[in-house]
Design an enzyme around this catalytic site. Sequence first.
Site, PDB file in Angstrom:
ATOM      1  CB  THR A 204      36.743  46.380  22.066  1.00 27.60           C
ATOM      2  OG1 THR A 204      36.708  46.539  23.460  1.00 27.60           O
ATOM      3  CG2 THR A 204      35.917  47.473  21.410  1.00 27.60           C
ATOM      4  CG  HIS A 205      33.090  42.028  23.853  1.00 25.42           C
ATOM      5  ND1 HIS A 205      32.124  41.054  23.843  1.00 25.42           N
ATOM      6  CD2 HIS A 205      34.048  41.595  23.001  1.00 25.42           C
ATOM      7  CE1 HIS A 205      32.473  40.068  23.032  1.00 25.42           C
ATOM      8  NE2 HIS A 205      33.647  40.377  22.512  1.00 25.42           N
ATOM      9  N   PRO A 206      31.732  46.133  25.099  1.00 21.29           N
ATOM     10  CG  PRO A 206      29.438  46.280  25.403  1.00 21.29           C
ATOM     11  CD  PRO A 206      30.478  45.586  24.599  1.00 21.29           C
TER      12      PRO A 206
END
Length: 223
Positions: free
Chosen positions: A86-88
């Site tokens: 995931t990415h922020p």
Amino acid sequence: MKKSFKKLYYLFKRILIQMRCSSVKLGSGSVVRSGMTFEGYNHIGANCDLSGSIGKYTYMGNNCKLNAHIGRFCSLASNIQILNSTHPTKDFISTNPVFYSVNRQCGITFVHENRFDEYIYADINHSISCIIGNDVWIGENVLIIGGVKIGDGAIIAAGSVVTKDISDYTIVGGVPAREIKKRFDDDSIKLLLHLKWWDKDDSWLKDHAKEFDNITNLKGWIL
Ligand SMILES: CC(C)(COP(=O)(O)OP(=O)(O)OC[C@H]1O[C@@H](n2cnc3c(N)ncnc32)[C@H](O)[C@@H]1OP(=O)(O)O)[C@@H](O)C(=O)NCCC(=O)NCCS
């Protein structure tokens, strides 16, 4: 050169797995990560990338990318993927990993240590990020966000994106996947979860196979 060595390595590994367990079939180009276990009678299509474990009589089509514990008697179509990383989405000014990851996704990084857990869903080796129950049917082209738990007897409709846990014997569909209906009434689901027929031995399953066509036969098995 490096690529063809890798191809040879995975070919050798495929042959080794099939020699160890003749009931396991791996399609061409399929890659099995270290520590992966097959319980038996597992047919895997072409170009799959798997880690974790697969219970007996579970099979799948082509192009599946799954790092999961998968139960017994599951039917998985083609193009099913668990999205692992995931990415922020908040706090960070940018979603680009140059600002938080030392993995150099684009060949460079501006940080010296990881500042965000991009593999939040996965275990430490990234080999498991999802638990899939027994007798689960997953339709074609399904994406599963890592970290979810898919209950026993669940059905995921073709083309769905699963973002949340799916409870036992629930049919879900859509983007994001929402409950369509339950497969059976509450009493039958309770009986199924109590019986756990998927843990019965093969001779019991063979003896009862003809009665699998009607949920009302369940009561007779419990008494
Ligand atoms: C979900 C599925 C199993 C149908 O189940 P069903 O019990 O026969 O359900 P129905 O066809 O009666 O549809 C029930 C509802 O779900 C909806 N639905 C069906 N498939 C859907 C899908 N893929 N995505 C979203 N909604 C779906 C229907 O539109 C219907 O909605 P409504 O109640 O608002 O009218 C089927 O549509 C499906 O996706 N099968 C997977 C096929 C596949 O991938 N095969 C590959 C080889 S295994």
